[in-house]
Design a protein around this motif. Structure first.
Motif, PDB file in Angstrom:
ATOM      1  N   ALA A  62       0.911  -1.251   0.116  1.00  0.00           N
ATOM      2  CA  ALA A  62       0.056   0.080   0.076  1.00  0.00           C
ATOM      3  C   ALA A  62       0.933   1.209   0.107  1.00  0.00           C
ATOM      4  O   ALA A  62       1.654   1.396   0.709  1.00  0.00           O
ATOM      5  N   LYS A  63       0.707   2.100  -1.054  1.00  0.00           N
ATOM      6  CA  LYS A  63       1.701   3.261  -1.146  1.00  0.00           C
ATOM      7  C   LYS A  63       1.096   4.500  -0.186  1.00  0.00           C
ATOM      8  O   LYS A  63      -0.133   4.611  -0.131  1.00  0.00           O
ATOM      9  N   PRO A  64       1.941   4.937   0.437  1.00  0.00           N
ATOM     10  CA  PRO A  64       1.551   6.336   1.314  1.00  0.00           C
ATOM     11  C   PRO A  64       0.883   7.475   0.452  1.00  0.00           C
ATOM     12  O   PRO A  64       1.424   7.632  -0.647  1.00  0.00           O
ATOM     13  N   ASP A  65      -0.034   7.974   0.931  1.00  0.00           N
ATOM     14  CA  ASP A  65      -0.568   9.115   0.340  1.00  0.00           C
ATOM     15  C   ASP A  65      -1.056   9.995   1.528  1.00  0.00           C
ATOM     16  O   ASP A  65      -2.086   9.671   2.025  1.00  0.00           O
ATOM     17  N   ALA A 282      -5.282  -7.820  -7.989  1.00  0.00           N
ATOM     18  CA  ALA A 282      -5.066  -6.884  -7.197  1.00  0.00           C
ATOM     19  C   ALA A 282      -5.217  -5.463  -7.971  1.00  0.00           C
ATOM     20  O   ALA A 282      -5.028  -5.525  -9.127  1.00  0.00           O
ATOM     21  N   GLN A 283      -5.472  -4.596  -7.179  1.00  0.00           N
ATOM     22  CA  GLN A 283      -5.370  -2.897  -7.668  1.00  0.00           C
ATOM     23  C   GLN A 283      -4.368  -2.410  -6.853  1.00  0.00           C
ATOM     24  O   GLN A 283      -4.240  -2.438  -5.559  1.00  0.00           O
ATOM     25  N   PRO A 284      -3.806  -1.015  -7.479  1.00  0.00           N
ATOM     26  CA  PRO A 284      -3.023  -0.213  -6.579  1.00  0.00           C
ATOM     27  C   PRO A 284      -3.825   0.479  -5.399  1.00  0.00           C
ATOM     28  O   PRO A 284      -5.066   0.779  -5.362  1.00  0.00           O
ATOM     29  N   VAL A 285      -3.324   0.104  -4.154  1.00  0.00           N
ATOM     30  CA  VAL A 285      -3.625   0.358  -2.915  1.00  0.00           C
ATOM     31  C   VAL A 285      -3.181   1.559  -2.249  1.00  0.00           C
ATOM     32  O   VAL A 285      -1.914   1.484  -2.572  1.00  0.00           O
ATOM     33  N   THR A 286      -3.628   2.511  -1.660  1.00  0.00           N
ATOM     34  CA  THR A 286      -3.066   3.853  -1.105  1.00  0.00           C
ATOM     35  C   THR A 286      -3.343   3.518   0.657  1.00  0.00           C
ATOM     36  O   THR A 286      -4.208   3.083   0.836  1.00  0.00           O
ATOM     37  N   THR A 287      -2.608   4.467   1.422  1.00  0.00           N
ATOM     38  CA  THR A 287      -3.037   4.372   2.821  1.00  0.00           C
ATOM     39  C   THR A 287      -2.281   5.596   3.433  1.00  0.00           C
ATOM     40  O   THR A 287      -1.482   6.054   2.700  1.00  0.00           O
ATOM     41  N   GLN A 288      -2.569   5.770   4.731  1.00  0.00           N
ATOM     42  CA  GLN A 288      -1.935   6.941   5.322  1.00  0.00           C
ATOM     43  C   GLN A 288      -0.404   6.777   5.417  1.00  0.00           C
ATOM     44  O   GLN A 288      -0.307   5.535   5.536  1.00  0.00           O
ATOM     45  N   PRO A 289       0.331   7.958   5.146  1.00  0.00           N
ATOM     46  CA  PRO A 289       1.945   7.422   5.446  1.00  0.00           C
ATOM     47  C   PRO A 289       2.253   7.200   6.908  1.00  0.00           C
ATOM     48  O   PRO A 289       1.463   7.656   7.888  1.00  0.00           O
ATOM     49  N   ALA A 290       2.993   6.302   6.956  1.00  0.00           N
ATOM     50  CA  ALA A 290       3.518   5.920   8.412  1.00  0.00           C
ATOM     51  C   ALA A 290       3.750   7.166   9.261  1.00  0.00           C
ATOM     52  O   ALA A 290       4.385   8.011   8.750  1.00  0.00           O
TER      53      ALA A 290
END
Ligand SMILES: *[C@@H]1O[C@H](CO)[C@@H](O)[C@H](O)[C@H]1NC(C)=O
Ligand SMILES: *[C@@H]1O[C@H](CO)[C@@H](O)[C@H](O)[C@H]1NC(C)=O
Ligand SMILES: *[C@@H]1O[C@H](CO)[C@@H](O)[C@H](O)[C@H]1NC(C)=O
Ligand SMILES: *[C@@H]1O[C@H](CO)[C@@H](O)[C@H](O)[C@H]1NC(C)=O
Ligand SMILES: *[C@@H]1O[C@H](CO)[C@@H](O)[C@H](O)[C@H]1NC(C)=O
Ligand SMILES: *[C@@H]1O[C@H](CO)[C@@H](O)[C@H](O)[C@H]1NC(C)=O
Ligand SMILES: *[C@@H]1O[C@H](CO)[C@@H](O)[C@H](O)[C@H]1NC(C)=O
Ligand SMILES: *[C@@H]1O[C@H](CO)[C@@H](O)[C@H](O)[C@H]1NC(C)=O
Ligand SMILES: *[C@@H]1O[C@H](CO)[C@@H](O)[C@H](O)[C@H]1NC(C)=O
Ligand SMILES: *[C@@H]1O[C@H](CO)[C@@H](O)[C@H](O)[C@H]1NC(C)=O
Ligand SMILES: [Zn+2]
Length: 314
Positions: A62-65, A282-290
């Motif tokens: 999951a990429k940070p956004d 699968a699809q590109p997933v994002t999440t909050q930055p650490a």
């Protein structure tokens, strides 16, 4: 996420595997003629698409956004927000009163909350969430379905918009310990299941429980985001998905009620179980930055420790 065209669903349920009126198709979870392996064939537009849901979320991918900020939940605290609970034969659905809506969370505008429904397996020991995280399937998953405000309630229009709907997905897990009938909000909600045992039964929900009560304990600032689809035919690719990381904790006895109370049609039909679609690519997933404050604090104190060790040695 459950389909939205309820009238068509009722008609189609009578004629499994036949093509139904209103451009929709008969579909099911458990018959070989219409289960989810057949959906790409019986509903090629859109179940055979390229951004289908649900998916397995790989947390490490999951990429940070930083744009994935907190939501504002309007009227989620209203104890009269739950209007009507219905057994659709494929899920249990709760219609929400108007005025419930969600904004923020990098959504482009307000979305009106129309209904929530559930997906489950066969009791707490046979999990039935739709999304999985790192391969883990949870006992249940709750979906709150929200429609982009600018479509002014026009579902046809929303389904033609790649971000016409916003779905909020919450995992439900068994509460630790030996609690029964907990939490009280879920005890109240599940108390209605005995009144809707047959398909197309529905009853009014008395004021008393809010969405906030049902979502209690979940940190709603931590979530995954991706663009996907409805998880039932016609699988329209119109959904901004939000899947929350923390789960709702419900006691085992209440989770078990879903697979032991509601039936797919009348009193002599089977219980409704394993109502979820299989995983899609699968699809590109994002999440909050650490949280950078935590990691920089750690680096800083490690740095200090190294410094003091160095000083101590000299
Ligand atoms: C679904 O249907 C296919 C045939 O269309 C069959 O091979 C498969 O076993 C069925 N799966 C389930 C879970 O019923
Ligand atoms: C589904 O899409 C794939 C790839 O585009 C295609 O090869 C296949 O024939 C399609 N299947 C159906 C039933 O439309
Ligand atoms: C965050 O939002 C800004 C402003 O809308 C946009 O320019 C930027 O591309 C977004 N960042 C990501 C990672 O999507
Ligand atoms: C909450 O719902 C009520 C009733 O529909 C509505 O009058 C009110 O504006 C809503 N409040 C918010 C903050 O949206
Ligand atoms: C579901 O669980 C019940 C109770 O454990 C069991 O009797 C039943 O056979 C299960 N159904 C399926 C289809 O696995
Ligand atoms: C909904 O939108 C569609 C497409 O824009 C339009 O054809 C239809 O008349 C609208 N329905 C209603 C009830 O406004
Ligand atoms: C749950 O119940 C079992 C059997 O009654 C008992 O051994 C166990 O200690 C209980 N666990 C908790 C967390 O209360
Ligand atoms: C649900 O069923 C019970 C028992 O049959 C009955 O007492 C109660 O009034 C029903 N509740 C609703 C909301 O229909
Ligand atoms: C129950 O539904 C089945 C088909 O699903 C039907 O054959 C049967 O007559 C129904 N029984 C009652 C009592 O309605
Ligand atoms: C469900 O249908 C059966 C007949 O199949 C009937 O006896 C029963 O009363 C119905 N239950 C409810 C809650 O309406
Ligand atoms: Zn759903």
């Amino acid at each position: 996420m459950e389909r939205l065209v309820v009238a068509a669903l009722a008609l189609c349920a009578l004629a499994p595997s036949a093509r139904c009126a209103t451009g929709s198709v008969a579909w099911c979870y458990h018959l070989p003629s219409c289960n989810d392996t057949t959906w790409p064939v019986i509903a090629p537009q859109y179940c055979n698409g390229t951004r289908q849901s649900p998916i397995d979320i790989v947390s490490a991918s999951a990429k940070p956004d930083a744009n994935l900020t907190a939501f504002t939940f309007h009227n989620f605290s209203r104890t009269s927000a739950l209007q009507k609970i219905e057994n659709t034969g494929k899920t249990v659905k709760v219609k929400l009163e108007s005025g419930v809506r969600v904004s923020g969370g990098d959504l482009s505008e307000d979305y009106e909350s129309l209904q929530f429904h559930l997906h489950w397996g066969n009791g707490s020991s046979v999990p039935g969430s739709e999304h999985t995280v790192n391969g883990k399937r949870y006992p249940m998953e709750l979906h709150i379905v929200n429609l982009k405000s600018s479509h002014k309630g026009n579902i046809t229009q929303a389904l033609a918009d790649p971000t016409g709907l916003a779905a909020l997905g919450f995992f439900i897990e068994e509460m630790s310990g030996n609690a029964t009938g907990q939490p009280a909000s879920w005890r109240t909600l599940t108390s209605y299941l005995a009144n809707i045992t047959n398909s197309s039964d529905s009853v009014s929900v008395a004021p008393g429980i809010s969405l906030d009560d049902l979502l209690d304990g979940v940190d709603r600032t931590k979530y995954y985001r991706y663009l996907g689809s409805l998880t039932t035919p016609t699988c329209n690719e119109a959904v901004v998905w939000t899947v929350f990381k923390e789960s709702i904790k419900v006691s085992k006895d209440l989770i078990d009620l879903f697979s032991t109370t509601v039936r797919v049609s009348n009193g002599s039909s089977p219980y409704t179980i394993n109502v979820y679609r299989n995983l899609q690519p699968a699809q590109p997933v994002t999440t909050q930055p650490a949280s950078s404050s935590t990691s920089s604090t750690t680096c800083y104190s490690l740095g200090l420790m190294a410094l003091s060790l160095a000083l101590g040695r000299s």
